[in-house]
Write an enzyme that holds these catalytic residues in place. Structure first.
Site, PDB file in Angstrom:
ATOM      1  N   GLN A 314       0.824  -1.155  -0.139  1.00  0.00           N
ATOM      2  CA  GLN A 314       0.093   0.010  -0.174  1.00  0.00           C
ATOM      3  C   GLN A 314       0.860   1.023  -0.039  1.00  0.00           C
ATOM      4  OE1 GLN A 314      -3.195   1.270   0.612  1.00  0.00           O
ATOM      5  NE2 GLN A 314      -2.427   3.090   1.219  1.00  0.00           N
ATOM      6  N   THR A 315       0.671   2.159  -0.971  1.00  0.00           N
ATOM      7  CA  THR A 315       1.252   3.505  -0.687  1.00  0.00           C
ATOM      8  C   THR A 315       0.548   4.563  -1.358  1.00  0.00           C
ATOM      9  OG1 THR A 315       3.336   4.572  -1.697  1.00  0.00           O
ATOM     10  CG2 THR A 315       2.457   2.826  -2.952  1.00  0.00           C
ATOM     11  N   ARG A 316       0.918   5.836  -0.815  1.00  0.00           N
ATOM     12  CA  ARG A 316       0.188   7.088  -1.357  1.00  0.00           C
ATOM     13  C   ARG A 316       1.392   7.880  -1.789  1.00  0.00           C
ATOM     14  NH1 ARG A 316       0.234   8.714   4.036  1.00  0.00           N
ATOM     15  NH2 ARG A 316       0.325  10.918   4.080  1.00  0.00           N
ATOM     16  N   HIS A 320      10.610   5.237  -3.504  1.00  0.00           N
ATOM     17  CA  HIS A 320      12.005   5.450  -3.229  1.00  0.00           C
ATOM     18  C   HIS A 320      12.881   4.400  -3.028  1.00  0.00           C
ATOM     19  CE1 HIS A 320      10.920   9.853  -3.607  1.00  0.00           C
ATOM     20  NE2 HIS A 320      10.145   9.836  -2.489  1.00  0.00           N
ATOM     21  N   HIS A 323      11.735   1.872  -0.215  1.00  0.00           N
ATOM     22  CA  HIS A 323      10.288   1.339  -0.430  1.00  0.00           C
ATOM     23  C   HIS A 323      10.724  -0.005  -1.305  1.00  0.00           C
ATOM     24  CE1 HIS A 323       8.708   5.391  -0.214  1.00  0.00           C
ATOM     25  NE2 HIS A 323       8.040   4.962   0.832  1.00  0.00           N
ATOM     26  N   ARG A 409       5.543   1.039   9.403  1.00  0.00           N
ATOM     27  CA  ARG A 409       5.254   1.963  10.547  1.00  0.00           C
ATOM     28  C   ARG A 409       4.513   3.239  10.381  1.00  0.00           C
ATOM     29  NH1 ARG A 409       7.997   6.638  11.848  1.00  0.00           N
ATOM     30  NH2 ARG A 409       8.932   6.785  14.301  1.00  0.00           N
ATOM     31  N   ALA A 412      -0.853   4.670   7.436  1.00  0.00           N
ATOM     32  CA  ALA A 412      -1.973   5.703   7.060  1.00  0.00           C
ATOM     33  C   ALA A 412      -2.159   6.687   8.312  1.00  0.00           C
ATOM     34  CB  ALA A 412      -3.241   4.845   6.993  1.00  0.00           C
ATOM     35  N   ARG A 556     -16.710  40.394  -5.185  1.00  0.00           N
ATOM     36  CA  ARG A 556     -18.126  40.242  -4.920  1.00  0.00           C
ATOM     37  C   ARG A 556     -19.058  41.119  -6.072  1.00  0.00           C
ATOM     38  NH1 ARG A 556     -21.355  38.433  -0.797  1.00  0.00           N
ATOM     39  NH2 ARG A 556     -20.065  37.872   1.212  1.00  0.00           N
ATOM     40  N   ARG A 570     -21.108  33.516   2.744  1.00  0.00           N
ATOM     41  CA  ARG A 570     -19.497  34.042   2.960  1.00  0.00           C
ATOM     42  C   ARG A 570     -18.684  32.965   2.309  1.00  0.00           C
ATOM     43  NH1 ARG A 570     -19.106  37.759   8.308  1.00  0.00           N
ATOM     44  NH2 ARG A 570     -20.987  39.226   7.857  1.00  0.00           N
ATOM     45  N   ALA A 597     -12.804  36.925   5.081  1.00  0.00           N
ATOM     46  CA  ALA A 597     -12.691  35.627   5.424  1.00  0.00           C
ATOM     47  C   ALA A 597     -12.774  35.049   6.884  1.00  0.00           C
ATOM     48  CB  ALA A 597     -11.128  34.927   4.772  1.00  0.00           C
TER      49      ALA A 597
END
Length: 692
Positions: A314-316, A320, A323, A409, A412, A556, A570, A597
């Site tokens: 699993q990777t997001r 490298h 990995h 480690r 997620a 606006r 807003r 804001a």
């Protein structure tokens, strides 16, 4: 012999199952053909058709044509398709038990199959096809026409990811979005109402306005963002969840620093809908189509290749060298083939976009032996839920035909909480996975933090290095990697592959060449617009990148003229400003925004939108309300105090003071040029503009 939690098919359900199955397979068949196929008389068939129509399972319509024997057409409704899926499960459960009994009788021993104690244990053989929620092609065409008249819900990107994995079997044993009973069980103890292990709430969140239009047992159409109908859903449950409780139980804390908790409170709808889903078609993906496999397609690939043991990674993040070493070790230790299974749905805000990541994966795939490694993309919307997410990932990979799963480690993990501490312990995910792996039917391959030992010129698990005082340990964190990319610094070969670095540099050039957004916030009259104009002039004088000013009053007038000043309007106004700024940033320009804001949650959402493409520099113009009122030439504060202007920030409406802006500017007794120069110095220190 009986199956706990599974009812046998009754005499009444058997004929209904046969009828619905036949109508799904051959929707254009005549009555005579249908009666022959299911082995009943025409009279009995007519009675069954009438009963099915009265129950809402089929729709009977007249068909034009000369043949009186084909006068009527029979179409499965979305409710009928859902009922057929339910009865199919019952049928499979019964046949499974019959097989076990026959096996025991013929061999004098029990079956080698695991007894199906609940729906999650059915069809545990990872090579067998897994149930999907799609109807047949012909039924889908007719159902699509019928669904055109239903109330529609336009799915969010996260909901589209969830729906795709519901329909293709990735979320098996779920049959749709969770009911309230299932939701409560999942939140409290990671169990569906029938006892099946499932750690993550899969819910259809909608607005209160939409929920008011929906009645229980109503069918709705689920559309993608282009309006294409992907599925129908029979709404069986509608409720307002306790989101704070969900955050505490699922994510470990009701802390908005967690991206999923922030999404829960500030993006997701307030009402949840639950009910079975009937799949009409998969979401359309135009990118990397050859890499996108459904669970059944991947299982078929494993059957074809003769792979009996498969370990998934699993990777997001880009791959490298650490990995690569980790995956090589995992495959070697589990004596399995390797599936690189990266997530290409929603990940953590600020992550490298999936287009860049997949190009990085493809660039290094030839570093792996082709005969024992493959790659497929997973359209999952991650929640970054640490331990629960690891179990969830394991169940999903099991559905894809995987036998082993790498849990590393801080699997997620979302990073730091509001107190600056990690949300989860480094090995919490491994511990929870280990507790449930036998029930899940997939084996964990645990791996720890890999570091490079210079003297031995190799990667080793950090916890297993016994001579740390005698060797030089090298490592580059994700933060350090991003800094080196931003500043154009060297990334050593021991850390990553040249091909990966090249792809990352294409997408992430040095900061001085990227677009960025400067976002001023403060009270009305604080000096935001004046400083923003001065900053724009200074940046245009420097040249090199186009500069656009998105002042509150200008926006606006040109973008939000129809909006009022309610909180909802807003927020919408600020989100529009953020969208335009993100497009400017993405295309290498400089956006300067100067709205009030007032709400922190909205500013955070804008930050997340923009940081996908470049830097977001929040500047709090910290002029006091008293000074703003003193400067007020339009008399707005006076009118607000008299109650003639409603919902005025600082008077009758709150202002969330930025907790950690990139820069805080005091304007009292400071001239405008000095304030603008402070911003210039900050941009230089961040590497966004070249120093002079």
């Amino acid at each position: 012999m009986s199956t706990p939690g599974a009812k046998p098919i009754t005499d009444e359900e058997g004929p209904l199952f046969q009828l619905l199955r036949q109508l799904d397979l051959s929707p254009d068949a005549s009555q005579r053909q249908i009666s022959s196929a299911i082995g009943v008389s025409l009279g009995r068939l007519n009675a069954q058709l009438r009963a099915a129509a009265e129950a809402g399972f089929i729709k009977i319509s007249e068909r034009a044509g000369p043949d009186r024997r084909q006068r009527f057409a029979y179409t499965l409704t979305s409710r009928g398709a859902a009922e057929k899926a339910r009865l199919t499960d019952r049928f499979l459960a019964r046949k499974f038990l019959e097989y076990q009994a026959l096996h025991a009788e013929l061999t004098g021993s029990a079956s080698s199959y695991i007894p199906p104690t609940d729906r999650n244990r059915l069809m545990q053989n990872y090579l067998a096809p897994i149930p999907e929620l799609f109807v047949s092609y012909d039924s889908a065409q007719k159902l699509k026409v019928e669904a055109g008249d239903l109330v529609s819900h336009d799915l969010t990107p996260r909901q589209i990811c969830d729906l795709e994995l519901l329909m293709n079997g990735g979320f098996h044993p779920l049959k749709g979005f969770l009911s309230e009973e299932d939701y409560d069980g999942v939140v409290e103890n990671m169990r569906l109402a029938d006892g099946s292990l499932w750690p993550m709430p899969i819910t259809l969140d909608v607005t209160e306005a939409f929920a008011e239009k929906i009645e229980i047992d109503q069918d709705i159409a689920l559309r993608d963002q282009e309006g294409v109908i992907l599925a129908t859903m029979t709404v069986t449950d509608k409720w307002v969840p306790n989101k704070s409780r969900e955050a505490e139980k699922v994510f470990g804390a009701d802390d908005d620093a967690h991206p999923a908790v922030n999404y829960l409170h500030n993006t997701a709808g307030k009402v949840y809908l639950g009910g079975p889903v009937t799949g009409i078609q998969q979401p359309v993906h135009y990118d990397f189509r050859a890499r996108r496999d459904t669970p059944n397609e991947l299982r078929a690939t494993f059957r074809k290749l003769g792979w009996r043991k498969v370990v998934a990674f699993q990777t997001r993040n880009p791959l490298h060298r650490a990995h690569q070493e980790l995956t090589f070790r995992a495959a070697r230790e589990s004596q399995a083939n390797l599936l690189i299974h990266p997530v290409v749905g929603m990940t953590k805000p600020g992550d490298v976009d999936h287009f860049t990541r997949v190009r990085c994966y493809e660039a290094v795939l030839d570093k792996y032996p082709a005969s024992t490694t493959t790659m497929s993309l997973l359209p999952l919307a991650m929640r970054m839920a640490g331990p629960r997410e690891a179990v969830w990932h394991g169940l999903i990979r099991k559905n894809y035909g995987v036998t082993h799963f790498i849990v590393g480690r801080d699997h997620a993990g979302p990073g730091k909480n509001s107190a600056g501490e990690d949300f989860y312990g480094p090995y919490d995910a491994q511990e929870l996975f280990k507790q449930h792996q036998e029930e899940m039917g997939i084996e964990m391959v645990p791996f720890k933090h890999m570091v490079y030992v210079e003297e031995r010129a190799q990667y080793e698990p950090n916890d297993e290095i016994t001579d740390k005082d005698k060797v030089n340990i090298l490592n580059i964190s994700g933060t350090e990697l991003r800094r080196r990319l931003q500043e154009g610094l060297e990334i050593p070969d021991w850390f990553s592959f040249p091909e990966v670095v090249q792809e990352l540099r294409r997408t992430k050039p040095p900061r001085s060449k990227q677009g960025f957004t400067v976002f001023f916030t403060g009270f009305s009259g604080s000096g935001k617009s004046t400083i923003a104009n001065a900053l724009m002039t200074k940046l245009m004088e420097m040249g090199g990148r186009p500069v656009t000013l998105l002042d509150g009053d200008i926006v606006r007038k040109n973008l939000s003229s129809e909006l009022g000043f309610s909180k909802e309007h807003r927020d919408l106004n600020i989100r529009r400003i953020g969208y335009v700024a993100s497009e400017i940033t993405k295309n290498g320009g400089i956006a300067i925004c100067a709205p009030i804001a007032p709400y922190a949650a909205t500013r955070r959402a804008v930050r997340e939108d923009i940081e996908q493409y470049g830097a977001f520099v929040e500047v709090h113009v910290a002029t006091t309300i008293e000074e703003c009122e003193r400067r007020d030439r339009k008399g707005l504060y006076k009118l607000a105090r008299e109650g003639k202007i409603k919902e005025f920030t600082g008077i009758s409406d709150p202002y969330d003071v930025p907790a950690n802006p990139e820069l805080r500017v005091e304007t009292e007794n400071v001239d405008v040029d000095n304030c603008a120069h402070q911003v210039i110095l900050k941009l230089e220190s961040m590497g966004l503009i070249a120093g002079h």
